[in-house]
Design a protein around this motif. Structure first.
Motif, PDB file in Angstrom:
ATOM      1  N   ARG A   1      -4.077   0.238   8.274  1.00 14.52           N
ATOM      2  CA  ARG A   1      -4.605  -0.045   6.934  1.00 14.52           C
ATOM      3  C   ARG A   1      -4.537   1.222   6.081  1.00 14.52           C
ATOM      4  N   ASP A   2      -4.939   2.363   6.669  1.00 14.91           N
ATOM      5  CA  ASP A   2      -4.880   3.631   5.938  1.00 14.91           C
ATOM      6  C   ASP A   2      -3.449   4.011   5.581  1.00 14.91           C
ATOM      7  N   LEU A   3      -2.504   3.753   6.486  1.00 21.12           N
ATOM      8  CA  LEU A   3      -1.093   4.046   6.201  1.00 21.12           C
ATOM      9  C   LEU A   3      -0.608   3.257   4.985  1.00 21.12           C
ATOM     10  N   ARG A   4      -0.963   1.987   4.915  1.00 14.91           N
ATOM     11  CA  ARG A   4      -0.546   1.163   3.772  1.00 14.91           C
ATOM     12  C   ARG A   4      -1.141   1.711   2.481  1.00 14.91           C
ATOM     13  N   TYR A   5      -2.432   2.015   2.515  1.00 14.60           N
ATOM     14  CA  TYR A   5      -3.130   2.520   1.330  1.00 14.60           C
ATOM     15  C   TYR A   5      -2.567   3.874   0.896  1.00 14.60           C
TER      16      TYR A   5
END
Length: 160
Positions: A71-75
């Protein structure tokens, strides 16, 4: 999809593996040099967390460990893609993005904040987002100016 058709042990485990995306602000993604470096470092750490999680043998545990870093990678990828590096503020005494502003409130408090991008804003560390009501009211003003925010007076003491 029903848990019966997956390898998860339970519905709870399945839910832990898919986290909703972090919301992306509708405002332009303005960043300081320090803010850009912080986003890059956070992305590096998220990638490392993914690599570490991928080393886990248990598929359910791996999915659980990957949920947050993915999720952090996408954000972070999106925030870096849209980042607009702003120049250092001018030294003309006018409050702008990146300025360090000292002001007093009508309740006697004196505060000092740097106006920064949304991702790097941390009031406890002395930074505030350029889209915050206080930053918006201060932008374009100079030392000695008084602005009203939420019905309260704020006087600018210094702009660096």
């Amino acid at each position: 999809m029903s848990v019966a058709f997956t390898k998860e042990d339970s519905a709870e485990t399945a839910a832990e593996t898919v986290l909703p995306d972090r919301p992306i602000s509708p405002h332009p993604n303005l960043v300081t040099r320090a803010g850009l470096k912080a986003l890059e470092e956070e992305l590096r750490l998220a990638r490392e967390a993914c690599e570490a999680a991928n080393g886990t043998d248990d598929v359910n545990e791996r999915r659980r460990l990957l949920a947050s870093p993915l999720r952090d990678l996408r954000y972070l990828s999106e925030r870096l893609r849209t980042a607009q590096l702003m120049p250092d503020p001018p030294s003309n005494g006018i409050v702008a993005f990146g300025s360090l502003v000292t002001f007093s409130r009508d309740d006697g408090r004196t505060q000092r904040f740097r106006i920064v991008g949304e991702d790097e804003a941390d009031p406890a560390a002395g930074t505030m987002s350029y889209v915050s009501p206080v930053a918006r009211a201060l932008t374009g003003k100079t030392a000695g100016d008084v602005v009203i925010v939420a019905g309260r007076e704020i006087e600018i003491l210094a702009v660096e």
